[in-house]
Motif scaffolding. Structure first.
Motif, PDB file in Angstrom:
ATOM      1  N   LEU A   1       0.831  -1.197   0.000  1.00 27.74           N
ATOM      2  CA  LEU A   1       0.000   0.000   0.000  1.00 27.74           C
ATOM      3  C   LEU A   1       0.867   1.249   0.000  1.00 27.74           C
ATOM      4  CD1 LEU A   1      -2.763   1.423   0.274  1.00 27.74           C
ATOM      5  CD2 LEU A   1      -2.438   1.299   2.759  1.00 27.74           C
TER       6      LEU A   1
ATOM      7  N   TYR B   1       0.764   5.059   0.628  1.00 26.86           N
ATOM      8  CA  TYR B   1      -0.124   5.890   1.430  1.00 26.86           C
ATOM      9  C   TYR B   1       0.557   7.195   1.818  1.00 26.86           C
ATOM     10  CZ  TYR B   1       2.651   5.170   5.599  1.00 26.86           C
ATOM     11  OH  TYR B   1       3.665   5.196   6.500  1.00 26.86           O
TER      12      TYR B   1
ATOM     13  N   ASN C   1      -3.563  11.680   4.090  1.00 27.85           N
ATOM     14  CA  ASN C   1      -4.651  11.268   3.210  1.00 27.85           C
ATOM     15  C   ASN C   1      -5.545  10.283   3.952  1.00 27.85           C
ATOM     16  OD1 ASN C   1      -5.628   9.095   1.111  1.00 27.85           O
ATOM     17  ND2 ASN C   1      -5.379  11.011  -0.010  1.00 27.85           N
TER      18      ASN C   1
ATOM     19  N   SER D   1      -6.058   6.752   2.523  1.00 24.99           N
ATOM     20  CA  SER D   1      -4.890   5.898   2.743  1.00 24.99           C
ATOM     21  C   SER D   1      -4.935   5.257   4.127  1.00 24.99           C
ATOM     22  CB  SER D   1      -3.601   6.725   2.661  1.00 24.99           C
ATOM     23  OG  SER D   1      -3.382   7.248   1.393  1.00 24.99           O
TER      24      SER D   1
ATOM     25  N   ARG E   1      -5.270   1.224   5.279  1.00 20.50           N
ATOM     26  CA  ARG E   1      -4.314   0.569   6.191  1.00 20.50           C
ATOM     27  C   ARG E   1      -5.058  -0.131   7.319  1.00 20.50           C
ATOM     28  NH1 ARG E   1       0.716   4.095   7.964  1.00 20.50           N
ATOM     29  NH2 ARG E   1       1.367   2.061   8.705  1.00 20.50           N
TER      30      ARG E   1
ATOM     31  N   ALA F   1       3.540  -1.189   3.957  1.00 18.57           N
ATOM     32  CA  ALA F   1       3.073   0.161   3.653  1.00 18.57           C
ATOM     33  C   ALA F   1       4.272   1.011   3.229  1.00 18.57           C
ATOM     34  CB  ALA F   1       2.399   0.765   4.876  1.00 18.57           C
TER      35      ALA F   1
ATOM     36  N   ASN G   1       5.371   4.868   2.459  1.00 18.90           N
ATOM     37  CA  ASN G   1       4.992   6.266   2.630  1.00 18.90           C
ATOM     38  C   ASN G   1       5.313   7.025   1.342  1.00 18.90           C
ATOM     39  OD1 ASN G   1       5.121   9.108   3.279  1.00 18.90           O
ATOM     40  ND2 ASN G   1       4.933   8.473   5.414  1.00 18.90           N
TER      41      ASN G   1
ATOM     42  N   ILE H   1      -2.082   8.548  -4.557  1.00 16.96           N
ATOM     43  CA  ILE H   1      -2.425   7.737  -3.391  1.00 16.96           C
ATOM     44  C   ILE H   1      -3.905   7.816  -3.113  1.00 16.96           C
ATOM     45  CG2 ILE H   1      -0.191   7.794  -2.218  1.00 16.96           C
ATOM     46  CD1 ILE H   1      -1.362  10.200  -0.656  1.00 16.96           C
ATOM     47  N   PRO H   2      -4.413   6.829  -2.457  1.00 19.76           N
ATOM     48  CA  PRO H   2      -3.781   5.555  -2.148  1.00 19.76           C
ATOM     49  C   PRO H   2      -3.726   4.644  -3.369  1.00 19.76           C
ATOM     50  CG  PRO H   2      -6.036   5.565  -1.325  1.00 19.76           C
ATOM     51  CD  PRO H   2      -5.767   6.932  -1.896  1.00 19.76           C
TER      52      PRO H   2
ATOM     53  N   GLU I   1      -9.714   4.584  -2.431  1.00 19.90           N
ATOM     54  CA  GLU I   1     -10.104   3.880  -1.214  1.00 19.90           C
ATOM     55  C   GLU I   1     -10.833   2.585  -1.536  1.00 19.90           C
ATOM     56  OE1 GLU I   1     -12.183   4.791   3.104  1.00 19.90           O
ATOM     57  OE2 GLU I   1     -12.096   6.359   1.585  1.00 19.90           O
TER      58      GLU I   1
END
Length: 115
Positions: free
Chosen positions: A11, A13, A17, A20, A24, A44, A46, A62-63, A80
């Motif tokens: 992911l 993220y 956000n 994001s 998670r 994850a 960043n 993102i995401p 999302e």
């Protein structure tokens, strides 16, 4: 014997956000609540700090969720997603993996005959 199926969610993220952060949480919740016969990992990245990794995987927003099946990139999702959608992603890829890695019918019998 086919290899054990392994799914990896990567992911991308940002802490700034909300979508994001929601993904998670959903991924972590799914992993905690589903102990099954396959391996599911999540990592994850960043987006604000790891620009090299983003560039390596062609992530520009993102995401973004990348899904790997036995280290092969098989899906890419933008925006999302819900825990229900995560469940669908897992199930679809398990089916894909079992079809791809299942032994050929009769292969075990042929192997024994040739021994």
């Amino acid at each position: 014997m086919p290899p054990k199926l392994e799914l990896l969610f990567m992911l991308f993220y940002s802490n700034f956000n909300k979508a994001s952060l929601n993904i998670r949480i959903a991924i972590n919740e799914y992993i905690e609540n589903h102990h099954q016969s396959f391996k599911l990992k999540a990592t994850a990245v960043n987006y604000d700090r790891e620009k090299n990794i983003c560039h390596q995987y062609g992530v520009t927003g993102i995401p973004t969720l990348l899904v790997f099946l036995n280290q092969e990139l098989v899906e890419r999702h933008y925006g999302e997603i819900t825990i229900k959608e995560i469940e669908t992603i897992v199930q679809n890829n398990l089916i894909r993996g079992y079809k791809k890695y299942k032994p050929e019918e009769g292969a075990e019998e042929k192997s024994r005959m040739n021994s």
